[in-house]
Every structure is written in structure tokens, then in C-alpha cells.
Scaffold this motif. Structure first.
Motif, PDB file in Angstrom:
ATOM      1  N   SER A 157      -0.737   7.110   7.247  1.00  0.00           N
ATOM      2  CA  SER A 157      -2.062   6.562   6.959  1.00  0.00           C
ATOM      3  C   SER A 157      -2.086   5.935   5.583  1.00  0.00           C
ATOM      4  CB  SER A 157      -3.117   7.667   7.027  1.00  0.00           C
ATOM      5  OG  SER A 157      -3.205   8.213   8.321  1.00  0.00           O
ATOM      6  N   MET A 158      -2.957   4.934   5.423  1.00  0.00           N
ATOM      7  CA  MET A 158      -3.129   4.320   4.106  1.00  0.00           C
ATOM      8  C   MET A 158      -4.605   4.026   3.884  1.00  0.00           C
ATOM      9  SD  MET A 158      -1.644   0.577   5.037  1.00  0.00           S
ATOM     10  CE  MET A 158      -0.610   1.383   6.250  1.00  0.00           C
ATOM     11  N   GLU A 159      -5.018   4.132   2.624  1.00  0.00           N
ATOM     12  CA  GLU A 159      -6.411   3.896   2.248  1.00  0.00           C
ATOM     13  C   GLU A 159      -6.506   2.642   1.389  1.00  0.00           C
ATOM     14  OE1 GLU A 159      -7.436   7.402   0.108  1.00  0.00           O
ATOM     15  OE2 GLU A 159      -7.580   8.663   1.900  1.00  0.00           O
ATOM     16  N   PHE A 160      -7.389   1.744   1.773  1.00  0.00           N
ATOM     17  CA  PHE A 160      -7.674   0.563   0.972  1.00  0.00           C
ATOM     18  C   PHE A 160      -8.939   0.850   0.164  1.00  0.00           C
ATOM     19  CE2 PHE A 160      -4.471  -1.190   3.452  1.00  0.00           C
ATOM     20  CZ  PHE A 160      -4.203  -2.508   3.115  1.00  0.00           C
ATOM     21  N   HIS A 161      -8.768   1.067  -1.148  1.00  0.00           N
ATOM     22  CA  HIS A 161      -9.897   1.345  -2.046  1.00  0.00           C
ATOM     23  C   HIS A 161     -10.369   0.003  -2.620  1.00  0.00           C
ATOM     24  CE1 HIS A 161      -9.350   5.867  -2.592  1.00  0.00           C
ATOM     25  NE2 HIS A 161      -8.384   5.504  -1.752  1.00  0.00           N
ATOM     26  N   PHE A 162     -11.371  -0.578  -1.982  1.00  0.00           N
ATOM     27  CA  PHE A 162     -11.806  -1.920  -2.359  1.00  0.00           C
ATOM     28  C   PHE A 162     -12.486  -1.952  -3.720  1.00  0.00           C
ATOM     29  CE2 PHE A 162     -11.909  -1.987   2.370  1.00  0.00           C
ATOM     30  CZ  PHE A 162     -10.873  -2.885   2.555  1.00  0.00           C
ATOM     31  N   ASN A 163     -13.086  -0.859  -4.129  1.00  0.00           N
ATOM     32  CA  ASN A 163     -13.754  -0.814  -5.427  1.00  0.00           C
ATOM     33  C   ASN A 163     -12.769  -0.738  -6.586  1.00  0.00           C
ATOM     34  OD1 ASN A 163     -13.554   1.829  -3.995  1.00  0.00           O
ATOM     35  ND2 ASN A 163     -14.014   2.645  -6.027  1.00  0.00           N
ATOM     36  N   LYS A 164     -11.500  -0.558  -6.309  1.00  0.00           N
ATOM     37  CA  LYS A 164     -10.498  -0.434  -7.364  1.00  0.00           C
ATOM     38  C   LYS A 164      -9.687  -1.716  -7.537  1.00  0.00           C
ATOM     39  CE  LYS A 164     -10.380   4.565  -6.789  1.00  0.00           C
ATOM     40  NZ  LYS A 164      -9.623   5.757  -6.383  1.00  0.00           N
ATOM     41  N   GLY A 165     -10.297  -2.824  -7.194  1.00  0.00           N
ATOM     42  CA  GLY A 165      -9.777  -4.151  -7.487  1.00  0.00           C
ATOM     43  C   GLY A 165     -10.973  -5.036  -7.766  1.00  0.00           C
ATOM     44  N   LEU A 166     -10.874  -5.941  -8.708  1.00  0.00           N
ATOM     45  CA  LEU A 166     -12.050  -6.684  -9.157  1.00  0.00           C
ATOM     46  C   LEU A 166     -12.204  -8.064  -8.534  1.00  0.00           C
ATOM     47  CD1 LEU A 166     -12.235  -5.731 -12.943  1.00  0.00           C
ATOM     48  CD2 LEU A 166     -13.372  -4.678 -10.978  1.00  0.00           C
ATOM     49  N   VAL A 223      -4.354  -0.042  -2.781  1.00  0.00           N
ATOM     50  CA  VAL A 223      -3.958   0.723  -1.601  1.00  0.00           C
ATOM     51  C   VAL A 223      -3.312   2.021  -2.067  1.00  0.00           C
ATOM     52  CG1 VAL A 223      -1.700  -0.420  -1.393  1.00  0.00           C
ATOM     53  CG2 VAL A 223      -2.739   0.680   0.591  1.00  0.00           C
ATOM     54  N   ILE A 224      -3.736   3.134  -1.470  1.00  0.00           N
ATOM     55  CA  ILE A 224      -3.202   4.441  -1.802  1.00  0.00           C
ATOM     56  C   ILE A 224      -2.622   5.065  -0.537  1.00  0.00           C
ATOM     57  CG2 ILE A 224      -3.776   6.799  -2.506  1.00  0.00           C
ATOM     58  CD1 ILE A 224      -5.841   5.651  -4.404  1.00  0.00           C
ATOM     59  N   ILE A 225      -1.391   5.529  -0.647  1.00  0.00           N
ATOM     60  CA  ILE A 225      -0.721   6.233   0.445  1.00  0.00           C
ATOM     61  C   ILE A 225      -0.244   7.557  -0.127  1.00  0.00           C
ATOM     62  CG2 ILE A 225       1.019   6.105   2.254  1.00  0.00           C
ATOM     63  CD1 ILE A 225       1.148   3.100   1.862  1.00  0.00           C
ATOM     64  N   ALA A 226      -0.699   8.661   0.435  1.00  0.00           N
ATOM     65  CA  ALA A 226      -0.431   9.960  -0.170  1.00  0.00           C
ATOM     66  C   ALA A 226      -0.444  11.057   0.876  1.00  0.00           C
ATOM     67  CB  ALA A 226      -1.468  10.262  -1.254  1.00  0.00           C
ATOM     68  N   ASP A 227       0.151  12.191   0.503  1.00  0.00           N
ATOM     69  CA  ASP A 227       0.113  13.380   1.354  1.00  0.00           C
ATOM     70  C   ASP A 227       0.238  14.609   0.455  1.00  0.00           C
ATOM     71  OD1 ASP A 227       0.152  15.049   3.665  1.00  0.00           O
ATOM     72  OD2 ASP A 227       1.162  13.441   4.774  1.00  0.00           O
TER      73      ASP A 227
END
Length: 604
Positions: free
Chosen positions: A467-476, A503-507
Motif C-alpha cells: 500500500s502507498m499513501e499520497f499525502h497531497f497536503n505535503k506538496g505545495l 508519497v509515503i510507503i511504510a509498515d
């Protein structure tokens, strides 16, 4: 190669080759003679230079008795401290109140949370200055902890002296703040001053719930205010209000010489710039920050839901539609937070908005949701909800207790402050043991219509691994020009200015402080491999992507360029000026190339 990549390559060549250590040490020390005259080794307990009991007593007197000898509550399973810690293991407020603990319990094959030998429970800048002077005099490894949220373990280190600022948590509102030295130059403006031990829930409670204004801070309510500012800092609404560090008006900071300094645009302006995103713990100990506050929007809101595709082909189409929809309707100051793409062909929506009513937000999403509903290959595994609330209640614990208790987690200790809450979505990070964590800023050029097919295929291929998360608020990208200009005047990697998302990919696994059950290292290794494969696949589209210093890989390669890009040489100059002997050490922080991985031995 474009201009940005050419500049990055030019920066990387002298820093990241086999001769990196010598080049960077020379840059930081200024000359070989200076290096030769500096401290080569820090002392540990049992070393000849370790302070005597009488010397520790002297420090204790200097800080008003607030010197603590630390031991982990997990050191003795039969102790009352162990039982109490296990009882509150999922309470981040409890963990933050323990100087021997950190909010992350460790990282596989990287670090484990182990307490410092001693801690100064500072209550003033004078206490901090005394600790800094003592560490400098006795060649001690110095560590700084406010909120203690560091994923990389920079807020603890065994055999060190800890400056613990938790009790420095005063919040002061200003109607007309003028930075020191700015009288007649700077127009007075509304602001808030926060001591460095405050958490963001302290800031939001004072500024928004009770003050009716907005301050740009962090998304997780238990993060420390000073650490976030020094890392750059993003909140849910950064796409409109910009980074947290860009809102900094003034900082009080104790530098390596033990002097309490005021840093702002008019005095120590170079240090002020470095504190805005240059990384916590490398340039000094921040004891107070002052941030501008803004007019509060009428409404804040959120969009939650999950969509499942019945086949790989349908999932590719869903990804393509989501990316196109984001580019057309959401890449603007109103929207932030996340879309999550999963291996099970699921799309999870966790978006927020500001400045829109619920009806307006629903109208924005209608075309996308209508498209999904019109096709049999998609189901809603969690119905999409679009909710709005008066912005003044967004961090109001009493409001959520009454209207949406499932959205928050409270401090469960008797007599805990009623304001103590965090979002339920952040609760799984409390005391977690990280298996892998990687981030990358994705350039807005990937959203151009002619590149969306490439991006879609990369997301699909990457999601086969993890899974991957696109954090849109962390790019301007898509933010107002004012927010972008203010962020440009910080030390952060300039890539953030043109990124549409981080984009954050973590476990991670269950809490695993030393003394508890050992982590499952077989599972950790497997998860780390999947995370790495997912990120490697995605980065084929953006091979030069930088990473966010506070949310990044412990094993980040080329970290100087990844975290700070072309700003790194300027940061190195600030480090050389205010900390020439390298008293402040943070692994993969500015100047850390000059030291061993643990910060105890200077490299030559």
C-alpha cells in the motif's frame, strides 16, 4: 537534464562520493587545523572523563533540582513502573510524559528506544543553557526531546544527557506581535508564542478552539511544536496555509556556546533561516517559537470512504480516474490529506477540505462518485461520507465527545486535561516498531494529461508490492503564490514547492520497547522488502525525488540532497558558524557526516 536536476547533481558530486567524509568535514570545520583542535571523542559512563557525582550534583543545583537519572519503565517486569507503562502503552500523552520513552519504540535493524543516562527536565531557557554548557564542558553526547515523535530515533540516545522540554509548554496569544528588532519595519500582526515542550493540541486549543483563529501546525495532535517547525512542518491544510516553518516569526534558541539568542529576520537571520526546515537538534535547542496566526475559515471538513475494484483492469481504470479527478478538481488550496492505493485493489479516501460548505464539497466530488456508481466493477467497501463542521470546533475535544466520539482517542488517565485528544487515524503509530518507512516528493509534471497514463501504471505496479499513501497536503503544487513564496524562504528541499504530493510507503509492528516481547524480525524483513520494492517501482517516474526529513527512510541514501537539495551548503555554513565543534549531533542531520553513526567519535 533540467536545471533542478543539474543543480542537484552538482551538489551531490562532492558530498556523496567515496570522498564524502573528507569533503564535508572540511566544509563544516572550515580548516583541517580547526578539526584537529576539536573534540574527537565524546565520553560515556565509565570513561575517565565522565562527570563525577559531585559534578552531576553541581548541574542539579544549577537547574533547580531538575536533573533526573533515567531508567526505562520496561527494565524490570516485576515493577510497578512496568505495570503502569503497559497499562498506558497506547496513550501517547502518557508516553510523552516519560523522559525515558519515545513515541516510536524502534526501527528494525536501525535503533531501539533506550533512555539517556541523565535528563534535565527543563522549565526555562536558563535550564537549557546550563545543560548545554555542562555537555560542552564534559564532552557529553547531547540529545533534545520535546514531543519525542522522531521516527529516526533522534530524540533519544543511550549514554547521553537529555534536554527534556516537556514541561516548557506555555502558550501565549498576541494581537499585535513585532519581532525583536523589527519595530518600525515590521507591521504588528496576530501571532502565538509556544514554548518548545508544547504539543500541537496545546496550540490548536488556544488558537482555534478558544481564540477563533488558525495557526499552521502538524496533523498529529501529539507532535511537539518545535520539532515540527525545524523539520519544515505540514498540517492537513498546508495546501492553503503553507508549511509550518514558513509561518515562523521568531525563535528563542540556545546555541552551542550556551547563549540564549533571539533569531528572526532582523537578528541572527542566518540561524533563523536554518531553523525553518533545517532539521531539529542540529543548530541549537529551540526553547520558544512565535508563529503568525491567520483568519479562521468558516468550515473545515472531511471526505472518508473506500472503493474496491473487482479486477486488476478495473483497478487501473479507478487509479486513472482518481488521478485525473485530483488534477482537475482537488489540486487547489481547498483540499489536503490522503488517497491510499492498496494491493487488494482498494482505494481509501481520507481527504480534508477548508473554506467550503458541505454542499460545495459534495458538488466537487459528485462527478467522480457518479462515475464509480455507474459501473458494476466497483463497490463501496466503506460508504463515502462528506462532512463539514464549524472550523472553530475542529480540534475541540468536547465537541467530538458529543458529536463524533469514534473520531478521536482521549488521554485515559485520571484528571487528564480535557483538551487531550488525538485523531483515531493516528493511534496506530503510538509506540509502534517501524519495519520500513520511505517517502518521496512527486513533481506536479506527473499530473499533466500526457503523463497521467505513466503515473497510473506506476501506481498500479507499485501497489502490487505494498500500500502507498499520497499525502497531497505535503506538496505545495496548487497552493497560493504567497504560501509558495514563504516556503521558498525556508531551508527545506525546494522540490516541495513543485510537488503535488508526498508519497509515503511504510509498515510497522506492535510496540517493542527493550524489556518487552521482541519484535518479529522475520516479518519486519519481509515488510521492508515489500516497501522497498513498491518505492523503487514508483520512483522510476521520479528518480531524483527528494524526501521529507521527518518522514523518511532511516537508511536514506544521499540524504543531504534528498532532505535539503541545493540548500545544504548554506545550512552547513550556518552549522559551522553557530556550532563549530559539533556539539549538536543528529544522525543524518546537518554536519553529522563529521561523526560516527552514534555521534560519539569524530571522523578524520
Amino acid at each position: 537534464m533540467n536545471r533542478r536536476e543539474l543543480l542537484k547533481a552538482a551538489l551531490a558530486m562532492p558530498l556523496l562520493t567515496g570522498g564524502m567524509a573528507g569533503n564535508v568535514v572540511s566544509a563544516l570545520a572550515g580548516s583541517g587545523a580547526k578539526l584537529a583542535g576539536g573534540v574527537r571523542t565524546r565520553v560515556r559512563p565509565g570513561d575517565p572523563g565522565w562527570p563525577s557525582p559531585a559534578q552531576w550534583d553541581g548541574l542539579k543545583v544549577a537547574v533547580g533540582g531538575r536533573l533526573l537519572k533515567l531508567e526505562s519503565p520496561f527494565a524490570d517486569r516485576s515493577s510497578a513502573a512496568y505495570a503502569e507503562a503497559m497499562k498506558h502503552l497506547q496513550n501517547p500523552f502518557f508516553i510523552g510524559d516519560q523522559p525515558a520513552l519515545t513515541q516510536t519504540s524502534g526501527w528494525a535493524k536501525a535503533w531501539t528506544s533506550r533512555p539517556s543516562a541523565y535528563a534535565v527536565a527543563a522549565e526555562s531557557a536558563a535550564d537549557v543553557a546550563a545543560a548545554v554548557a555542562f555537555a560542552r564542558q564534559h564532552h557529553l553526547r547531547l540529545v533534545v526531546k520535546g514531543g519525542g515523535h522522531s521516527y529516526q530515533g533522534t530524540s533519544d540516545a543511550p549514554d547521553s544527557l537529555l534536554v527534556w522540554t516537556r514541561h516548557m509548554n506555555r502558550v501565549t496569544l498576541h494581537d499585535a506581535f513585532v519581532a525583536q528588532g523589527g519595530a518600525g519595519i515590521q507591521a504588528p500582526q496576530p501571532a502565538v508564542s509556544l514554548q518548545s515542550g508544547a504539543m500541537w493540541i496545546d496550540a490548536y486549543d488556544a488558537v482555534t478552539t478558544h481564540g477563533g483563529r488558525y495557526v499552521q501546525g502538524g496533523g498529529c495532535a501529539t507532535v511537539g511544536v518545535a520539532g515540527l517547525i525545524q523539520s519544515g512542518g505540514f498540517g492537513s491544510f498546508s495546501k492553503n496555509f503553507g508549511t509550518a516553518s514558513a509561518a515562523l516569526l521568531e525563535a528563542e534558541v540556545v546555541t552551542a556556546d550556551g547563549v540564549v539568542r533571539i533569531a528572526n529576520a532582523y537578528t541572527h537571520a542566518d540561524l533563523f533561516w536554518g531553523l525553518k526546515g533545517g532539521g531539529g537538534g542540529s543548530l541549537g535547542v529551540v526553547t520558544r517559537i512565535t508563529l503568525r496566526t491567520r483568519e479562521l475559515p468558516t468550515f473545515f471538513g472531511a471526505v472518508f470512504g473506500e472503493i474496491k475494484a473487482s479486477s486488476d483492469q478495473a483497478y487501473r481504470a479507478l487509479i486513472a480516474k482518481a488521478i485525473d479527478f485530483y488534477q482537475r478538481a482537488l489540486c487547489n488550496p481547498h483540499w489536503g490529506e490522503q488517497m491510499k492505493f492498496r494491493p487488494d485493489n482498494g482505494l481509501q479516501l481520507s481527504m480534508v477540505f477548508q473554506g467550503l460548505t458541505q454542499e460545495q464539497a459534495s458538488a466537487v466530488w459528485a462527478p467522480f462518485l457518479d462515475w464509480v456508481r455507474a459501473r458494476q466493477e466497483y463497490t463501496f467497501s466503506r460508504p463515502v461520507q462528506i462532512l463539514a463542521l464549524p472550523a472553530q470546533h475542529f480540534w475541540d475535544a468536547d465537541f467530538f465527545r458529543q458529536h463524533m466520539p469514534s473520531a478521536i482517542v482521549e488521554d485515559d488517565r485520571p484528571n487528564a486535561p480535557r483538551k487531550h485528544m488525538l485523531w483515531a487515524g493516528d493511534h496506530d503509530q503510538v509506540a509502534w516498531f517501524i519495519h520500513a518507512f520511505q517517502s518521496a516528493w512527486l513533481p506536479a509534471s506527473l499530473l499533466q494529461p500526457q503523463r497521467q497514463a505513466e503515473l497510473t501504471e506506476a501506481i498500479f505496479a507499485s501497489s502490487r508490492h505494498h500500500s502507498m499513501e499520497f499525502h497531497f497536503n505535503k506538496g505545495l503544487a496548487g497552493a497560493p503564490a504567497e504560501a509558495i513564496a514563504a516556503a521558498r524562504d525556508t531551508a527545506m528541499n525546494p522540490q516541495v514547492l513543485d510537488a503535488f504530493a508526498l508519497v509515503i510507503i511504510a509498515d510497522a509492528g506492535a510496540p517493542a520497547f527493550p524489556g518487552m516481547s521482541a519484535p518479529d524480525m522475520v516479518q519486519a524483513r519481509s515488510n521492508a522488502e515489500h516497501v522497498g520494492a513498491a518505492m523503487d517501482t514508483l520512483l522510476q517516474l521520479a528518480p531524483g525525488a527528494g524526501a521529507y526529513v521527518s518522514e523518511s527512510d532511516y537508511f536514506q541514501r544521499d540524504w543531504q540532497a534528498a532532505f535539503w537539495g541545493a540548500n545544504y551548503p548554506r545550512l552547513a555554513a550556518v552549522k559551522r558558524k553557530y556550532d563549530p565543534d559539533g556539539l549538536f549531533f543528529v544522525r543524518h542531520g546537518v554536519g553529522s557526516e563529521a561523526w560516527s553513526e552514534d555521534g560519539f567519535t569524530r571522523l578524520a
